[in-house]
Design a protein around this motif. Structure first.
Motif, PDB file in Angstrom:
ATOM      1  N   PRO A  74       0.767  -1.376  -0.262  1.00 22.93           N
ATOM      2  CA  PRO A  74       0.199   0.464   0.010  1.00 22.93           C
ATOM      3  C   PRO A  74       1.129   1.292   0.228  1.00 22.93           C
ATOM      4  CG  PRO A  74      -0.916  -1.340   1.384  1.00 22.93           C
ATOM      5  CD  PRO A  74       0.344  -2.140   0.627  1.00 22.93           C
ATOM      6  N   LEU A  75       0.267   2.863  -0.852  1.00 21.72           N
ATOM      7  CA  LEU A  75       1.187   4.035  -0.874  1.00 21.72           C
ATOM      8  C   LEU A  75       0.505   4.689  -0.011  1.00 21.72           C
ATOM      9  CD1 LEU A  75       1.633   4.292  -4.478  1.00 21.72           C
ATOM     10  CD2 LEU A  75       3.060   3.433  -2.815  1.00 21.72           C
ATOM     11  N   TYR A  76      -1.155   4.412   0.259  1.00 22.41           N
ATOM     12  CA  TYR A  76      -1.567   5.239   0.966  1.00 22.41           C
ATOM     13  C   TYR A  76      -2.456   4.322   2.377  1.00 22.41           C
ATOM     14  CZ  TYR A  76      -1.157   7.576  -3.184  1.00 22.41           C
ATOM     15  OH  TYR A  76      -0.315   8.449  -3.911  1.00 22.41           O
ATOM     16  N   PRO A  77      -2.048   4.714   3.841  1.00 15.54           N
ATOM     17  CA  PRO A  77      -2.161   4.550   4.627  1.00 15.54           C
ATOM     18  C   PRO A  77      -3.472   4.511   4.767  1.00 15.54           C
ATOM     19  CG  PRO A  77      -0.101   5.656   5.359  1.00 15.54           C
ATOM     20  CD  PRO A  77      -0.762   5.739   3.967  1.00 15.54           C
ATOM     21  N   PRO A  78      -4.601   3.115   6.071  1.00 19.39           N
ATOM     22  CA  PRO A  78      -5.586   3.052   5.975  1.00 19.39           C
ATOM     23  C   PRO A  78      -6.001   4.547   7.095  1.00 19.39           C
ATOM     24  CG  PRO A  78      -4.926   1.518   7.138  1.00 19.39           C
ATOM     25  CD  PRO A  78      -3.729   1.867   6.695  1.00 19.39           C
ATOM     26  N   ASP A  88       2.107  20.536  16.108  1.00 19.51           N
ATOM     27  CA  ASP A  88       3.007  20.121  15.341  1.00 19.51           C
ATOM     28  C   ASP A  88       3.777  18.507  15.034  1.00 19.51           C
ATOM     29  OD1 ASP A  88       3.859  22.554  16.732  1.00 19.51           O
ATOM     30  OD2 ASP A  88       4.141  20.915  18.817  1.00 19.51           O
ATOM     31  N   LYS A  89       2.898  17.828  14.366  1.00 16.63           N
ATOM     32  CA  LYS A  89       2.883  16.700  13.315  1.00 16.63           C
ATOM     33  C   LYS A  89       2.115  16.457  12.331  1.00 16.63           C
ATOM     34  CE  LYS A  89       4.182  12.741  15.179  1.00 16.63           C
ATOM     35  NZ  LYS A  89       4.225  11.383  16.026  1.00 16.63           N
ATOM     36  N   PHE A 182      -1.081  16.325   4.397  1.00 18.09           N
ATOM     37  CA  PHE A 182      -1.176  16.429   5.555  1.00 18.09           C
ATOM     38  C   PHE A 182      -0.695  15.584   7.565  1.00 18.09           C
ATOM     39  CE2 PHE A 182      -3.870  19.533   3.329  1.00 18.09           C
ATOM     40  CZ  PHE A 182      -3.832  20.146   4.474  1.00 18.09           C
ATOM     41  N   PHE A 183      -0.585  14.221   7.134  1.00 16.64           N
ATOM     42  CA  PHE A 183      -0.650  13.465   8.363  1.00 16.64           C
ATOM     43  C   PHE A 183       0.308  12.446   8.335  1.00 16.64           C
ATOM     44  CE2 PHE A 183      -5.189  14.623   8.998  1.00 16.64           C
ATOM     45  CZ  PHE A 183      -4.956  14.967   9.683  1.00 16.64           C
ATOM     46  N   VAL A 184       1.151  12.650   7.127  1.00 19.52           N
ATOM     47  CA  VAL A 184       2.565  11.589   7.025  1.00 19.52           C
ATOM     48  C   VAL A 184       3.410  11.595   8.536  1.00 19.52           C
ATOM     49  CG1 VAL A 184       3.752  13.269   5.659  1.00 19.52           C
ATOM     50  CG2 VAL A 184       3.860  11.070   5.295  1.00 19.52           C
ATOM     51  N   TYR A 185       3.273  12.549   8.655  1.00 17.95           N
ATOM     52  CA  TYR A 185       4.302  12.469   9.770  1.00 17.95           C
ATOM     53  C   TYR A 185       3.735  11.460  10.983  1.00 17.95           C
ATOM     54  CZ  TYR A 185       6.997  16.189   8.467  1.00 17.95           C
ATOM     55  OH  TYR A 185       8.034  17.155   7.792  1.00 17.95           O
ATOM     56  N   THR A 274       5.283  12.036  -2.733  1.00 19.30           N
ATOM     57  CA  THR A 274       4.329  13.605  -1.313  1.00 19.30           C
ATOM     58  C   THR A 274       5.728  14.260  -2.185  1.00 19.30           C
ATOM     59  OG1 THR A 274       6.168  12.840   0.124  1.00 19.30           O
ATOM     60  CG2 THR A 274       3.885  12.303   0.615  1.00 19.30           C
ATOM     61  N   LYS A 275       4.533  15.887  -1.820  1.00 17.93           N
ATOM     62  CA  LYS A 275       4.960  16.822  -3.103  1.00 17.93           C
ATOM     63  C   LYS A 275       6.693  16.828  -2.269  1.00 17.93           C
ATOM     64  CE  LYS A 275       4.914  21.825  -3.238  1.00 17.93           C
ATOM     65  NZ  LYS A 275       3.865  22.795  -3.512  1.00 17.93           N
ATOM     66  N   MET A 276       7.070  16.907  -1.088  1.00 16.79           N
ATOM     67  CA  MET A 276       7.778  17.207  -0.586  1.00 16.79           C
ATOM     68  C   MET A 276       9.221  16.229  -0.513  1.00 16.79           C
ATOM     69  SD  MET A 276       5.081  17.192   1.385  1.00 16.79           S
ATOM     70  CE  MET A 276       4.585  15.644   2.752  1.00 16.79           C
ATOM     71  N   LEU A 277       9.051  15.180  -0.811  1.00 12.80           N
ATOM     72  CA  LEU A 277      10.125  13.889  -1.825  1.00 12.80           C
ATOM     73  C   LEU A 277       9.760  14.387  -2.926  1.00 12.80           C
ATOM     74  CD1 LEU A 277      10.366  12.502   1.393  1.00 12.80           C
ATOM     75  CD2 LEU A 277      10.620  11.126  -0.104  1.00 12.80           C
ATOM     76  N   ARG A 278       8.995  14.388  -3.734  1.00  9.24           N
ATOM     77  CA  ARG A 278       8.718  14.963  -5.058  1.00  9.24           C
ATOM     78  C   ARG A 278       9.414  16.022  -6.139  1.00  9.24           C
ATOM     79  NH1 ARG A 278       6.913  10.183  -7.436  1.00  9.24           N
ATOM     80  NH2 ARG A 278       7.656  11.036  -9.795  1.00  9.24           N
ATOM     81  N   LEU A 279       9.537  16.909  -5.104  1.00  7.74           N
ATOM     82  CA  LEU A 279       9.775  17.817  -5.442  1.00  7.74           C
ATOM     83  C   LEU A 279      11.215  19.524  -3.977  1.00  7.74           C
ATOM     84  CD1 LEU A 279       6.425  20.068  -6.706  1.00  7.74           C
ATOM     85  CD2 LEU A 279       7.927  18.727  -8.218  1.00  7.74           C
ATOM     86  N   ALA A 280      11.930  18.449  -4.026  1.00 13.73           N
ATOM     87  CA  ALA A 280      12.632  18.478  -2.685  1.00 13.73           C
ATOM     88  C   ALA A 280      13.703  19.838  -3.407  1.00 13.73           C
ATOM     89  CB  ALA A 280      13.210  17.379  -1.957  1.00 13.73           C
ATOM     90  N   HIS A 281      13.768  20.607  -2.841  1.00 17.45           N
ATOM     91  CA  HIS A 281      14.921  21.788  -4.076  1.00 17.45           C
ATOM     92  C   HIS A 281      15.703  21.562  -3.168  1.00 17.45           C
ATOM     93  CE1 HIS A 281      12.027  23.891  -4.124  1.00 17.45           C
ATOM     94  NE2 HIS A 281      11.299  24.222  -3.188  1.00 17.45           N
ATOM     95  N   GLU A 282      16.280  20.388  -1.753  1.00 13.02           N
ATOM     96  CA  GLU A 282      17.154  19.903  -1.631  1.00 13.02           C
ATOM     97  C   GLU A 282      18.286  19.129  -2.383  1.00 13.02           C
ATOM     98  OE1 GLU A 282      15.744  20.318   1.962  1.00 13.02           O
ATOM     99  OE2 GLU A 282      15.034  19.807   0.397  1.00 13.02           O
ATOM    100  N   ARG A 283      19.619  19.309  -2.402  1.00 15.94           N
ATOM    101  CA  ARG A 283      20.017  18.367  -3.891  1.00 15.94           C
ATOM    102  C   ARG A 283      20.184  16.882  -3.109  1.00 15.94           C
ATOM    103  NH1 ARG A 283      26.455  19.780  -5.850  1.00 15.94           N
ATOM    104  NH2 ARG A 283      26.643  19.141  -3.051  1.00 15.94           N
ATOM    105  N   GLU A 284      19.116  16.130  -4.144  1.00 18.54           N
ATOM    106  CA  GLU A 284      19.526  14.935  -3.220  1.00 18.54           C
ATOM    107  C   GLU A 284      20.549  13.445  -3.208  1.00 18.54           C
ATOM    108  OE1 GLU A 284      16.644  13.029  -6.102  1.00 18.54           O
ATOM    109  OE2 GLU A 284      15.224  14.012  -5.662  1.00 18.54           O
ATOM    110  N   PHE A 285      21.603  13.945  -3.890  1.00 13.54           N
ATOM    111  CA  PHE A 285      22.797  13.394  -3.912  1.00 13.54           C
ATOM    112  C   PHE A 285      24.247  13.761  -3.726  1.00 13.54           C
ATOM    113  CE2 PHE A 285      26.289  10.743  -4.806  1.00 13.54           C
ATOM    114  CZ  PHE A 285      26.508   9.633  -4.137  1.00 13.54           C
TER     115      PHE A 285
END
Length: 467
Positions: A74-78, A88-89, A182-185, A274-285
């Motif tokens: 599963p990619l998307y949790p229940p 905070d989370k 919203f709730f990934v953390y 998620t947008k946070m990983l797919r469009l991360a501004h930080e250099r990946e490697f």
């Protein structure tokens, strides 16, 4: 996810009262096996709730990628449990730059997200569905409008599945994908994030070294705000731990890691899309993750092969990207469709040759035929599609394990790792870069280049791209 349905007089479901706690009460019953509920509604007509599994709901739409890689877990949790009051989370990153959010249909997730947006942001909340007033009868900030603006300041939340996570269109999303953002953390851990010290990644045996390293660095970037140390679970990948540590500055999980101070990431795909990983501004490697001696060896090899020539780097993934039916921005490019654009750049910019990185024997053969005497490659084991068909497998790792065993397998894995990076390093030394689509190799070639490519082109997107 709980969907809002018309009230059914033909069924005798458990009856719940509409309240702020409605969905949590229903989910507690879902955990006991119930899937349908009557809701007594003081703000309008009574209605029913129907529980659907998030993953099955997404997969039921034809827009969901067919690739078995995205269906094996599963990619998307229940999300049976979550806390919309634990600010905070809750991750608000998906709302960066957004001034308006438009919802198409009332259901558990859109109702909950509406409450969060109203409580914690100044973003305008627009609704296509008047039933939202059942849940927020006194909320004047909610606007009813049947059309959403099509601009970059508006986030549109659709009733049907939208492949936003796969095509990087994060302005058009469905409710499951948005809720997960919203709730990934909260999905990752029940621990207070200020108490967590480590984030351990369990790497699937099917993953290649490129995927492992991008997984590691993306996760590190994703969780950097919490000051965590990202580690790999010892023995989890198909590469011996000592081989990974020999070439890269990556740590295995230390002995003081335990369930009270560690996040365990056993399903990387759950955060990948998620947008946070797919469009991360930080250099990946970056080179900082590589053993300095290894870098020196690759540079020496590259200097000999390239000899100061102006070269075009081309990365064409095939083989298991074809058998696993990768799509969207990761779709493999057929040589027949890639050759005209490659030839256009070769003629227009006068490159002396092509540094080709590919694991596919068929692609190499076709590229040599298309550009006689112009192709330079690193020697490595390559497979053709017929190899996959003959063994009835999907991934390269499966073929490798069939062909090699015991110590021969470990030796082969180290050799293939070294050759893989030699090829990527040479690609990074080229003047321009063309690639079939998103992949671990693509990300690392860009990172190793450090933003110095004159031009880049993605065949999957059919256009030139920026760094």
């Amino acid at each position: 996810m709980l969907l809002v349905r018309d009230y059914s007089i033909q069924h005798n479901y458990r009856t719940l009262d509409i309240s702020e706690n409605l969905f949590h009460k229903a989910l507690s019953c879902v955990l006991k096996g119930e899937t349908h509920f009557h809701v007594k509604n003081k703000n309008g007509p009574s209605f029913d709730l129907e529980y659907v599994n998030n993953q099955k709901w997404c997969e039921s739409f034809p827009e969901y990628p067919y690739s078995p890689l995205f269906r094996r877990e599963p990619l998307y949790p229940p999300y049976y449990m979550y806390d919309e009051n634990d600010k905070d989370k809750i991750c608000f990153d998906i709302l960066d730059g957004i001034e308006r959010i438009w919802f198409e249909e009332v259901n558990e997730y859109t109702v909950v997200i509406t409450g969060i947006v109203l409580k914690y942001t100044d973003i305008a909340v627009l609704w296509n569905d008047k039933r939202i007033k059942w849940f927020y009868p006194k909320e004047e900030k909610i606007q009813i409008t049947y059309e959403a603006q099509g601009d970059e300041k508006t986030l549109r939340v659709h009733r049907a599945f939208k492949p936003s996570a796969f095509d990087c269109d994060f302005l058009n999303m469905d409710q499951v994908v948005l809720f997960h953002h919203f709730f990934v953390y909260q999905w990752l851990t029940d621990l207070p994030l200020d108490k967590v010290k480590y984030a351990e990644i369990l790497v699937a045996k099917s993953e290649g070294i490129g995927s492992i390293l991008t997984c590691y660095t993306r996760t590190r970037n994703f969780l950097s705000r919490f000051g965590l140390e990202v580690t790999l679970q010892a023995g989890s990948s198909r590469y011996p731990d000592h081989v990974i540590e020999k070439y890269f500055a990556i740590k295995m999980t230390p002995e003081d890691s335990n369930e009270d101070n560690t996040i365990y990431i056993t399903n990387y795909y759950g955060i990948l899309f998620t947008k946070m990983l797919r469009l991360a501004h930080e250099r990946e490697f970056g080179l900082e993750l590589m053993n300095p001696g290894f870098i020196d060896e690759m540079k020496e090899y590259s200097d000999v092969i390239m000899k100061g020539k102006r070269m075009l780097g081309v990365l064409l993934r095939g083989s298991d990207y074809i058998t696993s039916e990768m799509s969207g921005t990761s779709a493999p490019a057929a040589v027949e469709s890639a050759v005209p654009k490659i030839r256009e750049w070769m003629d227009e910019y006068g490159y002396d040759g092509i540094i080709l990185a590919t694991e596919d024997a068929d692609i190499l053969s076709k590229m040599k035929a298309a550009f006689p005497g112009k192709i330079r490659v690193v020697s490595q084991v390559r497979y053709s599609i017929t190899d996959f068909e003959r063994e009835n497998v999907i991934t390269i790792s499966e073929l490798d394990s069939i062909k090699y065993s015991g110590t021969d397998y470990d030796v082969f894995l180290e050799d293939s790792l070294v050759n893989y990076f030699y090829a990527l390093y040479m690609i990074s030394m080229c003047e321009s870069f063309m690639y079939s689509g998103e992949s671990g190799g693509m990300a690392m070639a860009k990172a190793l280049n450090g933003g110095k490519y004159k031009k880049m082109y993605s065949f999957a997107e059919g256009k030139e791209v920026d760094e």
